[in-house]
Design a protein around this motif. Structure first.
Motif, PDB file in Angstrom:
ATOM      1  N   LYS A 144     -11.786  57.840  61.395  1.00 16.90           N
ATOM      2  CA  LYS A 144     -10.410  58.350  61.459  1.00 16.90           C
ATOM      3  C   LYS A 144      -9.517  57.164  61.762  1.00 16.90           C
ATOM      4  O   LYS A 144      -9.825  56.364  62.645  1.00 16.90           O
ATOM      5  CB  LYS A 144     -10.282  59.303  62.640  1.00 16.90           C
ATOM      6  CG  LYS A 144     -10.283  60.755  62.270  1.00 16.90           C
ATOM      7  CD  LYS A 144      -9.795  61.550  63.457  1.00 16.90           C
ATOM      8  CE  LYS A 144     -10.756  62.620  63.842  1.00 16.90           C
ATOM      9  NZ  LYS A 144     -10.495  63.201  65.141  1.00 16.90           N
ATOM     10  N   ILE A 145      -8.420  57.040  61.014  1.00 16.25           N
ATOM     11  CA  ILE A 145      -7.450  55.984  61.296  1.00 16.25           C
ATOM     12  C   ILE A 145      -6.375  56.599  62.199  1.00 16.25           C
ATOM     13  O   ILE A 145      -5.976  57.748  61.985  1.00 16.25           O
ATOM     14  CB  ILE A 145      -6.786  55.485  59.978  1.00 16.25           C
ATOM     15  CG1 ILE A 145      -7.851  55.127  58.921  1.00 16.25           C
ATOM     16  CG2 ILE A 145      -5.858  54.304  60.239  1.00 16.25           C
ATOM     17  CD1 ILE A 145      -8.776  54.004  59.305  1.00 16.25           C
ATOM     18  N   ALA A 146      -5.901  55.846  63.192  1.00 15.67           N
ATOM     19  CA  ALA A 146      -4.851  56.370  64.076  1.00 15.67           C
ATOM     20  C   ALA A 146      -3.539  56.435  63.293  1.00 15.67           C
ATOM     21  O   ALA A 146      -2.963  55.399  62.933  1.00 15.67           O
ATOM     22  CB  ALA A 146      -4.705  55.489  65.308  1.00 15.67           C
ATOM     23  N   ALA A 147      -3.089  57.661  63.018  1.00 18.49           N
ATOM     24  CA  ALA A 147      -1.848  57.832  62.254  1.00 18.49           C
ATOM     25  C   ALA A 147      -0.676  57.194  62.995  1.00 18.49           C
ATOM     26  O   ALA A 147       0.251  56.667  62.378  1.00 18.49           O
ATOM     27  CB  ALA A 147      -1.590  59.319  62.006  1.00 18.49           C
ATOM     28  N   GLY A 148      -0.735  57.221  64.332  1.00 16.45           N
ATOM     29  CA  GLY A 148       0.334  56.601  65.133  1.00 16.45           C
ATOM     30  C   GLY A 148       0.485  55.124  64.799  1.00 16.45           C
ATOM     31  O   GLY A 148       1.602  54.594  64.733  1.00 16.45           O
ATOM     32  N   TRP A 149      -0.640  54.469  64.570  1.00 22.20           N
ATOM     33  CA  TRP A 149      -0.608  53.035  64.223  1.00 22.20           C
ATOM     34  C   TRP A 149       0.052  52.849  62.856  1.00 22.20           C
ATOM     35  O   TRP A 149       0.906  51.980  62.666  1.00 22.20           O
ATOM     36  CB  TRP A 149      -2.041  52.475  64.232  1.00 22.20           C
ATOM     37  CG  TRP A 149      -2.116  50.996  64.004  1.00 22.20           C
ATOM     38  CD1 TRP A 149      -2.083  50.015  64.946  1.00 22.20           C
ATOM     39  CD2 TRP A 149      -2.221  50.330  62.723  1.00 22.20           C
ATOM     40  NE1 TRP A 149      -2.158  48.780  64.345  1.00 22.20           N
ATOM     41  CE2 TRP A 149      -2.244  48.940  62.995  1.00 22.20           C
ATOM     42  CE3 TRP A 149      -2.303  50.768  61.396  1.00 22.20           C
ATOM     43  CZ2 TRP A 149      -2.343  47.995  61.964  1.00 22.20           C
ATOM     44  CZ3 TRP A 149      -2.385  49.819  60.375  1.00 22.20           C
ATOM     45  CH2 TRP A 149      -2.410  48.456  60.669  1.00 22.20           C
ATOM     46  N   LEU A 150      -0.343  53.672  61.874  1.00 20.60           N
ATOM     47  CA  LEU A 150       0.211  53.555  60.511  1.00 20.60           C
ATOM     48  C   LEU A 150       1.739  53.757  60.552  1.00 20.60           C
ATOM     49  O   LEU A 150       2.490  53.018  59.919  1.00 20.60           O
ATOM     50  CB  LEU A 150      -0.410  54.616  59.585  1.00 20.60           C
ATOM     51  CG  LEU A 150      -1.937  54.560  59.379  1.00 20.60           C
ATOM     52  CD1 LEU A 150      -2.432  55.805  58.644  1.00 20.60           C
ATOM     53  CD2 LEU A 150      -2.324  53.302  58.596  1.00 20.60           C
ATOM     54  N   ILE A 151       2.162  54.765  61.322  1.00 20.57           N
ATOM     55  CA  ILE A 151       3.597  55.100  61.381  1.00 20.57           C
ATOM     56  C   ILE A 151       4.363  53.983  62.091  1.00 20.57           C
ATOM     57  O   ILE A 151       5.447  53.579  61.657  1.00 20.57           O
ATOM     58  CB  ILE A 151       3.791  56.468  62.088  1.00 20.57           C
ATOM     59  CG1 ILE A 151       3.092  57.578  61.283  1.00 20.57           C
ATOM     60  CG2 ILE A 151       5.266  56.792  62.270  1.00 20.57           C
ATOM     61  CD1 ILE A 151       2.935  58.895  62.024  1.00 20.57           C
ATOM     62  N   GLU A 152       3.751  53.480  63.148  1.00 19.34           N
ATOM     63  CA  GLU A 152       4.393  52.373  63.878  1.00 19.34           C
ATOM     64  C   GLU A 152       4.574  51.164  62.952  1.00 19.34           C
ATOM     65  O   GLU A 152       5.629  50.549  62.906  1.00 19.34           O
ATOM     66  CB  GLU A 152       3.537  51.993  65.098  1.00 19.34           C
ATOM     67  CG  GLU A 152       4.154  50.869  65.895  1.00 19.34           C
ATOM     68  CD  GLU A 152       3.404  50.538  67.187  1.00 19.34           C
ATOM     69  OE1 GLU A 152       2.538  51.332  67.627  1.00 19.34           O
ATOM     70  OE2 GLU A 152       3.706  49.472  67.746  1.00 19.34           O
ATOM     71  N   LYS A 153       3.516  50.845  62.180  1.00 22.13           N
ATOM     72  CA  LYS A 153       3.582  49.674  61.293  1.00 22.13           C
ATOM     73  C   LYS A 153       4.629  49.860  60.197  1.00 22.13           C
ATOM     74  O   LYS A 153       5.091  48.885  59.603  1.00 22.13           O
ATOM     75  CB  LYS A 153       2.212  49.397  60.634  1.00 22.13           C
ATOM     76  CG  LYS A 153       1.171  48.896  61.622  1.00 22.13           C
ATOM     77  CD  LYS A 153       1.557  47.570  62.249  1.00 22.13           C
ATOM     78  CE  LYS A 153       0.811  47.341  63.549  1.00 22.13           C
ATOM     79  NZ  LYS A 153       1.325  46.347  64.437  1.00 22.13           N
ATOM     80  N   CYS A 154       4.971  51.104  59.888  1.00 26.38           N
ATOM     81  CA  CYS A 154       6.021  51.341  58.884  1.00 26.38           C
ATOM     82  C   CYS A 154       7.410  51.251  59.522  1.00 26.38           C
ATOM     83  O   CYS A 154       8.421  51.508  58.850  1.00 26.38           O
ATOM     84  CB  CYS A 154       5.841  52.705  58.227  1.00 26.38           C
ATOM     85  SG  CYS A 154       4.394  52.795  57.183  1.00 26.38           S
TER      86      CYS A 154
END
Ligand code: EPU
Length: 338
Positions: A271-281
């Motif tokens: 599972k990838i941390a969606a919070g990380w993906l959103i933060e990086k965007c």
């Protein structure tokens, strides 16, 4: 029966969105539920079952009946040397059930402390946090089928629990009211510190000093440090699910984004941390109109005050688009959009 017409739902959804329901019924006894199910009202209108409104986003007025199931009660129905079987009514507040279990030292749901919502809503999305999911403590549940009024019992297998998912979010969506949930809890000490932020927080505590109360209090402390209180700032917890990748997809993803936050989910998936993906965007802490991704946890969309449901949904779709364009990963909503 407590029936209201053109009723504001502002206090019945944790986003605090101000929409109206054509009808609103608060069911406080099993008999009231039975009479509602045999009434013409239910036969001639759409309906929507509502727990505490902590996982829902209303984008418009609801032209039907909102049914809130508020029947409460916690009972022990069986006991062995090592286990206790506890039954809780669907309208019971989840956190009250956790407080009860922690107080009695019945192990199994202390990691699920402070999750907003009702007991009846917990199996629908198989609530989970800090290394534990509802399914881990689940024994069976009882429901009332709305179209027939028949009582139906579901075993763990029949519920088809998955990550934030179950049969009640799919084939049986809005088809039955979960009236009772029964859990199997351990009377023998069993502490689960598999989740890193929880074990980090308790790393200096000796095993003998780890109590169920300490675990519960620590989970509450972590939650309070990063999740906004809906009474202060409207939100529905994680807006998206953490996306799951197969091992092969994960290897490719990690080559491109070696510093991404992730968890091993099973032998064949991550599972990838969606919070990380959103933060990086670039969304973390950024306010767009009356809404935005929360400054301490980007997976949560907040209502800074006065946001409409469509405004929140628009931001959620923008986040979905950007994450898809940048990472090639589609983020599913965890929150139900109505
Ligand atoms: N992270 C970031 N930026 C952020 C947020 C997170 O980089 O803005 C990274 C960090 O590396 C962090 C990791 O993501 O260590 C994981 O964050 P966290 O421990 O907060 O967990 P999560 O995966 O974001 C999930 C659940 C939460 C649950 C926590 C703890 C989902 C969709 N959410 O969040 O559940 O409380 O784990 O178990 O699975 C909910 O469902 O509403 C909910 C709050």
């Amino acid at each position: 029966m407590n029936l209201h017409e053109n009723y504001s739902l502002k206090n019945y959804n944790t986003f605090g969105v101000d929409v109206k329901a054509r009808y609103f019924i608060d069911i406080t006894s099993y008999n009231e539920l039975r009479s509602l199910l045999s009434s013409d009202l239910i036969k001639t209108n759409h309906f929507l079952l509502l727990g505490s409104g902590s996982n829902i986003l209303f984008t418009k007025d609801y032209d039907g009946i909102i049914i809130k199931y508020s029947v409460k009660g916690i009972n022990i129905i069986d006991e062995t040397q090592d286990h206790i079987i506890v039954e809780a009514a669907g309208g019971e507040i989840w956190e009250d059930l956790v407080t009860y279990a922690v107080g009695k030292e019945y192990y199994g749901i202390e990691n699920l402390s402070l999750i907003p919502g009702t007991v009846g809503a917990a199996p629908i999305q198989n609530i989970g946090a800090y290394g534990v999911e509802l399914k881990d403590a689940f024994h069976h549940l009882e429901s009332l089928e709305i179209s027939t009024g028949l009582i139906r019992t579901f075993s763990k297998t029949e519920c088809n629990f998955q990550y934030r998912n179950s049969i009640f979010k799919n084939e049986l969506k809005n088809k039955c009211i979960i009236t009772k949930v029964t859990l199997k809890l351990s009377k023998v000490k069993k502490i689960n510190l598999s989740y890193k932020s929880l074990s980090d927080e308790l790393k200096d505590v000796r095993h003998d000093d780890l109590t169920i109360k300490l675990v519960s209090d620590t989970v509450k402390k972590i939650r309070q440090s990063k999740l906004p209180d809906p009474r202060v700032m409207g939100n529905a917890g994680s807006f998206f699910k953490n996306p799951e990748l197969t091992n092969a997809q994960f290897i490719e993803f990690q080559k491109r984004f070696p510093d991404a936050a992730y968890f091993k989910q099973s032998e064949d998936s991550y599972k990838i941390a969606a919070g990380w993906l959103i933060e990086k965007c670039g969304f973390k802490g950024k306010r767009i109109g009356n809404t935005g991704a929360y400054e301490k946890q980007a997976l949560i969309i907040v209502n800074y005050g006065g946001a409409s449901g469509s405004e929140v949904k628009e931001l959620a779709e923008k986040i979905q688009n950007d994450v898809l364009n940048i990472f090639g990963i589609f983020l599913d909503f965890e929150v139900n959009i109505v």
